[in-house]
Design a protein around this motif. Sequence first.
Motif, mmCIF file in Angstrom:
data_model
loop_
_atom_site.group_PDB
_atom_site.id
_atom_site.type_symbol
_atom_site.label_atom_id
_atom_site.label_comp_id
_atom_site.label_asym_id
_atom_site.label_seq_id
_atom_site.Cartn_x
_atom_site.Cartn_y
_atom_site.Cartn_z
ATOM 1 N N VAL A 61 35.744 27.972 36.176
ATOM 2 C CA VAL A 61 35.221 29.334 36.163
ATOM 3 C C VAL A 61 36.410 30.263 36.329
ATOM 4 C CG1 VAL A 61 33.713 31.001 37.316
ATOM 5 C CG2 VAL A 61 33.052 28.587 37.201
ATOM 6 N N THR A 62 36.647 31.089 35.347
ATOM 7 C CA THR A 62 37.781 32.018 35.382
ATOM 8 C C THR A 62 37.281 33.414 35.058
ATOM 9 O OG1 THR A 62 39.244 30.242 34.605
ATOM 10 C CG2 THR A 62 40.070 32.499 34.435
ATOM 11 N N ALA A 63 37.623 34.360 35.913
ATOM 12 C CA ALA A 63 37.238 35.750 35.656
ATOM 13 C C ALA A 63 38.168 36.348 34.609
ATOM 14 C CB ALA A 63 37.295 36.555 36.952
ATOM 15 N N ASN A 115 47.749 50.240 34.001
ATOM 16 C CA ASN A 115 47.655 51.027 35.224
ATOM 17 C C ASN A 115 47.626 50.083 36.420
ATOM 18 O OD1 ASN A 115 46.490 52.455 37.512
ATOM 19 N ND2 ASN A 115 46.117 54.129 36.068
ATOM 20 N N ALA A 116 48.630 50.167 37.295
ATOM 21 C CA ALA A 116 48.763 49.259 38.427
ATOM 22 C C ALA A 116 47.712 49.476 39.502
ATOM 23 C CB ALA A 116 50.164 49.394 39.039
ATOM 24 N N VAL A 117 46.948 50.555 39.406
ATOM 25 C CA VAL A 117 45.929 50.846 40.405
ATOM 26 C C VAL A 117 44.532 50.510 39.897
ATOM 27 C CG1 VAL A 117 44.875 52.679 41.796
ATOM 28 C CG2 VAL A 117 47.358 52.646 41.446
ATOM 29 N N ILE A 129 42.376 46.149 37.181
ATOM 30 C CA ILE A 129 42.302 45.024 38.106
ATOM 31 C C ILE A 129 41.609 43.852 37.421
ATOM 32 C CG2 ILE A 129 41.334 44.276 40.317
ATOM 33 C CD1 ILE A 129 41.375 47.260 41.157
ATOM 34 N N GLY A 130 42.140 42.643 37.625
ATOM 35 C CA GLY A 130 41.503 41.440 37.089
ATOM 36 C C GLY A 130 40.121 41.250 37.684
ATOM 37 N N GLY A 131 39.263 40.544 36.953
ATOM 38 C CA GLY A 131 37.889 40.310 37.390
ATOM 39 C C GLY A 131 37.810 39.411 38.609
ATOM 40 N N ASP A 132 36.768 39.573 39.393
ATOM 41 C CA ASP A 132 36.525 38.761 40.584
ATOM 42 C C ASP A 132 35.630 37.577 40.242
ATOM 43 O OD1 ASP A 132 37.902 40.636 42.169
ATOM 44 O OD2 ASP A 132 36.078 41.766 42.566
#
Length: 132
Positions: free
Chosen positions: A20-22, A29-31, A34-37
């Motif tokens: 399972v990979t998000a 944009n570093a803020v 964001i990668g998925g949880d």
Amino acid sequence: AGAGLSTDAADGGDGGDVVVTAGKAFGGNAVTDIGGDVLVSAGAATSAVGGTVEVTSGFSDATSSGAISLTTANAGTAGVSGGVFVTTGDTTQGESGTVAINTGAGVQGSGGDISMTVGTGNMGDGGDIIGV
């Protein structure tokens, strides 16, 4: 996941993996990019106890059981690696949950070790082990 297809002693086939990979964030944009949880939650209950999340490694009829590893990824060029947190919930009546770290008993051998290691730093001391 699928099972090995044969009981052949030379190579009966491995059991299939469950991966399972998000999703990966490709934005710059570093803020906000964001990668998925990956979230796993047990079921809630109105009156009785809520469900349990249990992770168990594989059993072997002949040799060792599989390991369970909780690891955060290395940090990128700017940032820190993620933390690992084990936290029990608060209560409104009674004791909160216990955090237990146990090793198994050894038969014709010793029990397992419990090891705690802090990282080193290239600027200043390494981390601390803090007991409260």
